[in-house]
Design an enzyme around this catalytic site. Structure first.
Site, PDB file in Angstrom:
ATOM      1  N   GLY A 270       0.725  -1.266   0.000  1.00 46.64           N
ATOM      2  CA  GLY A 270       0.000   0.000   0.000  1.00 46.64           C
ATOM      3  C   GLY A 270       0.750   1.311   0.000  1.00 46.64           C
TER       4      GLY A 270
ATOM      5  CG  ASP B 241      -1.712  -7.476  -3.993  1.00 44.64           C
ATOM      6  OD1 ASP B 241      -1.150  -6.533  -4.592  1.00 44.64           O
ATOM      7  OD2 ASP B 241      -1.210  -8.599  -3.885  1.00 44.64           O
TER       8      ASP B 241
ATOM      9  CG  ASP C  13       2.657   0.000  -8.754  1.00 51.41           C
ATOM     10  OD1 ASP C  13       3.503   0.110  -9.663  1.00 51.41           O
ATOM     11  OD2 ASP C  13       2.961  -0.039  -7.546  1.00 51.41           O
TER      12      ASP C  13
ATOM     13  CB  CYS D  44       9.619   0.118 -10.276  1.00 54.04           C
ATOM     14  SG  CYS D  44       9.369  -1.576  -9.743  1.00 54.04           S
TER      15      CYS D  44
END
Length: 404
Positions: free
Chosen positions: A236, A256, A301, A354
């Site tokens: 989170g 999730d 994400d 990322c």
């Protein structure tokens, strides 16, 4: 610098677990640091930083030491001897460090440093992938930057305090920080320190979060009162940032596939005073179906190679395999297709990773926009963040809008 036997032995034990048992470096170090209550902060930082250093430069050091995996205990001491010699640290006359040819170490370092895969200590396949995706020049700069030690950056929790007040409070606890331009809630530590022990952390005034990661929640353009779905919420970090930007108003559905991560999110949300988060584990397809067409904003994400965060996870380059990246790309495509259905007409969605590889980033977005699932979407903007240009994590984010 004088080497202490118990600290060196603890480092060797940690390296054995990381290299020979495939354990994650951060978890091994966390456990190792609890071994002796008498160790002070300098002792702990010696173990943590030396272990990370040897993990980061494993290929280069192993080549210099002429040792191969799996590493015997004696060979781990040889890697340590290379690390110490290259730092100009005098080796004690312990039997484990006998016959360390210091002159040869420096000579081999000089010759191997002319070859990038040794100089930057990376597997062949990763070097080839980087060149193919980013081009020789860009990759050279990027992998060099990703081998630098990452700075410690925190995000002010604006539900509880301001950046200026937090800075002052941390200074009172002898932790000095400075703001980062264009990052509204970020503070970077001037010197590494254990921020988790501070009263400010216990009171929920900040979270540790890299500067690049802090840009994602802002990119999603949330407003108080909206319904936002964070589809890969994990523990989170970005969910909590969204809650602060929404001033605790509206609803954030945090999804999730791992229930244990959502438990951690609940714990962190309590400390942060974030009350508008609704964690839901994705244990079947119905969870996503129920949310269809219901969200003003969707954050994806996405799971990725993590190549943008190698400076904080140096062991990832030894765990990653090219086949795994191919599987990840398939997962990314499926997630984009499936989770985009959660968005309302007129809503906005961010796809973020990322990673610094275009094949995980802009190529995935283009593929989605050209698919049946993406036909009602357009790209508003995207941002490619390279570590070599910012000094922070490598990241990618794309803002997509669904037509009314």
């Amino acid at each position: 610098m004088r080497l202490h036997r118990n600290l060196v032995f603890a480092t060797i034990d940690a390296l054995s677990e990381i290299f020979n048992e495939g354990k994650y470096a951060d978890k091994v170090i966390e456990k190792t640091l609890k071994r002796d209550k008498r160790w002070g902060s300098r002792d702990r930082s010696f173990i943590a930083e030396t272990t990370y250093d040897i993990v980061r430069w494993k290929r280069l050091y192993a080549e210099i030491a002429e040792v191969k995996e799996p590493f015997s205990r004696q060979n781990l001491f040889r890697l340590f001897a290379v690390w110490a010699t290259l730092r100009g640290i005098k080796l004690p006359d312990w039997k484990q460090l006998e016959e360390t040819p210091t002159r040869r170490i420096k000579g081999k370092f000089d010759s191997l440093s002319k070859i990038r895969k040794y100089r930057e200590s990376i597997p062949d396949w990763l070097d080839e992938t980087g060149v193919k995706e980013l081009g020789e020049k860009k990759w050279e700069k990027e992998i060099h930057a990703l081998n630098e030690q990452a700075p410690v950056i925190i995000r002010t929790n604006t539900l509880k305090t301001t950046k200026e007040a937090l800075q002052k409070q941390l200074a009172d606890e002898e932790i000095f920080t400075r703001p980062i331009k264009n990052h509204p809630e970020a503070l970077v530590l001037e010197e590494r320190a254990n921020v988790f022990k501070t009263q400010a952390f216990k009171d929920g005034f900040f979270e540790v979060q890299d500067a690049s990661s802090q840009l994602v929640a802002h990119f999603l353009d949330v407003q108080p009162g909206m319904r936002v779905v964070d589809t890969c919420a994990g523990a989170g970090g970005k969910t909590l940032h969204l809650a602060a930007l929404m001033e605790n108003k509206g609803q954030i559905v945090a999804l999730d596939i791992y229930g244990n991560k959502l438990k951690e999110l609940k714990r962190r949300a309590r400390r942060a005073g974030a009350h508008n988060i609704d964690p839901r584990a994705i244990d079947n397809n119905k969870v996503i179906k129920k949310l269809k067409g219901s969200a003003d904003r969707v954050l994806i994400d996405a799971p990725c190679s993590g190549l943008g965060v190698l400076s904080r996870n140096p062991d990832a380059k030894w765990k990653l395999q090219p086949e795994f990246i191919e599987t990840l790309k398939q997962t990314q495509s499926e997630i984009l297709e499936q989770y985009s259905k959660i968005l309302k007409p007129g809503g906005k969605m961010v796809y973020a990773t990322c990673s610094v590889l275009p094949s995980e980033n802009q190529d995935q977005v283009e593929k989605f926009l050209n698919s049946e699932a993406g036909k009602d979407f357009k790209k508003v903007k995207d941002e490619k963040i390279l570590s070599s240009e910012t000094g922070y994590d490598g990241f990618y984010m794309a803002l997509l809008e669904k037509s009314n």
